[in-house]
Enzyme design. Sequence first.
Site, PDB file in Angstrom:
ATOM      1  CG  ASP A   1      13.014   6.357  33.218  1.00  0.00           C
ATOM      2  OD1 ASP A   1      11.801   6.195  33.431  1.00  0.00           O
ATOM      3  OD2 ASP A   1      13.871   6.477  34.126  1.00  0.00           O
ATOM      4  CG  HIS A   2      10.973  10.054  34.092  1.00  0.00           C
ATOM      5  ND1 HIS A   2       9.797  10.368  34.722  1.00  0.00           N
ATOM      6  CD2 HIS A   2      11.578   9.124  34.871  1.00  0.00           C
ATOM      7  CE1 HIS A   2       9.697   9.662  35.843  1.00  0.00           C
ATOM      8  NE2 HIS A   2      10.761   8.888  35.962  1.00  0.00           N
TER       9      HIS A   2
ATOM     10  CD  GLU B   1       4.744   9.877  36.695  1.00  0.00           C
ATOM     11  OE1 GLU B   1       5.700   9.322  36.137  1.00  0.00           O
ATOM     12  OE2 GLU B   1       4.871  10.558  37.737  1.00  0.00           O
TER      13      GLU B   1
HETATM   14  P1  13P Z   1      14.894   5.033  41.932  1.00  0.00           P
HETATM   15  O1  13P Z   1      15.534   6.367  42.085  1.00  0.00           O
HETATM   16  O2  13P Z   1      14.111   4.635  43.138  1.00  0.00           O
HETATM   17  O3  13P Z   1      15.846   3.957  41.505  1.00  0.00           O
HETATM   18  O4  13P Z   1      13.795   5.173  40.757  1.00  0.00           O
HETATM   19  C1  13P Z   1      14.173   5.042  39.410  1.00  0.00           C
HETATM   20  C2  13P Z   1      13.073   5.428  38.484  1.00  0.00           C
HETATM   21  O5  13P Z   1      11.926   5.563  38.824  1.00  0.00           O
HETATM   22  C3  13P Z   1      13.458   5.628  37.077  1.00  0.00           C
HETATM   23  O6  13P Z   1      12.401   6.103  36.319  1.00  0.00           O
HETATM   24  O1  G3H Z   2      13.809   8.601  37.276  1.00  0.00           O
HETATM   25  C1  G3H Z   2      14.868   8.934  36.763  1.00  0.00           C
HETATM   26  C2  G3H Z   2      15.998   7.993  36.593  1.00  0.00           C
HETATM   27  O2  G3H Z   2      16.492   7.533  37.817  1.00  0.00           O
HETATM   28  C3  G3H Z   2      17.036   8.582  35.697  1.00  0.00           C
HETATM   29  O3  G3H Z   2      17.771   9.546  36.335  1.00  0.00           O
HETATM   30  O4  G3H Z   2      17.681  11.582  34.870  1.00  0.00           O
HETATM   31  O5  G3H Z   2      19.545  11.219  36.555  1.00  0.00           O
HETATM   32  O6  G3H Z   2      19.427   9.833  34.466  1.00  0.00           O
HETATM   33  P1  G3H Z   2      18.674  10.614  35.508  1.00  0.00           P
HETATM   34 ZN    ZN Z   3      11.044   7.395  37.324  1.00  0.00          ZN
END
Ligand code: 13P
Ligand code: G3H
Ligand code: ZN
Length: 311
Positions: A82-83, A134
């Site tokens: 993620d990200h 993205e």
């Molecule tokens: P929320 O903070 O709305 O759960 O979003 C999570 C998210 O987008 C993780 O990439």
């Molecule tokens: O979009 C981000 C996710 O909610 C992950 O969050 O970077 O705090 O683990 P984090």
């Molecule tokens: Zn996100």
Amino acid sequence: MPLVTSTEMFKKAYEGGYAVGAFNVNNMEIIQGITEAAAAEKAPLILQVSAGARRYAKHTYLMKLVEAAVEDTGLPICLHLDHGDSFEICKSCIDGGFTSVMIDGSKYSFEENIALTKEVVDYAHSKGVVVEGELGRLAGVEDDVNVSAADSSYTDPAQVEEFVTRTGVDSLAIAIGTSHGAYKFKPGTKPQLRFDILEEIGRRLPGFPIVLHGASSVMQDYVAIVNQYGGQMPGAIGVPEEMLRRAAELAVCKINIDSDLRLAMTASVRRHLVEHPEHFDPRQYLTPARDAIREVVAHKMRNVLGCAGKA
Ligand code: 13P
Ligand code: G3H
Ligand code: ZN
């Protein structure tokens, strides 16, 4: 059953008018709660790991826990970064067994975002891994993602075909008014998402999977428990569930949920420790916390995402 990519999941989700849930994981109880729900609901599943989660739990631990969940449940699971904010972290996850990565170049210019995303796509595809890019910037605060409302911007539909064609990404995260964290809209205002942008993107990219970040609904029952048992989350507001259902019926095939899991787990732990001040064995408060995760995820799959029964 090994880990799978999201390719088949998204194809079926697009055609079926539902979305696959992508849930953030940080430890064993979260992974167990989510995967037990997915197994019970017979739902396709994406587990996602942020850079912060990797620092917290270490790549190897999360990898082995997710492999254990695959073995335990027999579910096809996609494991996603993620990200990812650099080629290096994406490469490290690809080499380390993830089946999907996100390269988030949304803070860069259009051309720089394309160049970085394409570099990741070329490497990922050579290893059989899929990539989410993205365009547009969500507001909100997480460990590694911190974007002020002033710096956020909606996705420009006029850019999406060029971005997808030049990068070769397999899915695209867009900004239509959702944001990360538990404070998405001002209290007293009506939450609004730009469905016109989503619909226009859907017209421009027929059959292409769109991703919605920042999609927790910040379930008010849990906010109330947190506030009742010593926490302070006044004004926590999320995306109304009917909006998420509508997005899932359109081109959105992946819906990201993290804050709702954090909230359910924290509410459960807070209540448990107040009601049982004599408890000090972590299993005593982590068992109901894991149950809370399972309940939230089952609810999302059944009543919000529409992916129950689709595995
Ligand atoms: P929320 O903070 O709305 O759960 O979003 C999570 C998210 O987008 C993780 O990439
Ligand atoms: O979009 C981000 C996710 O909610 C992950 O969050 O970077 O705090 O683990 P984090
Ligand atoms: Zn996100």
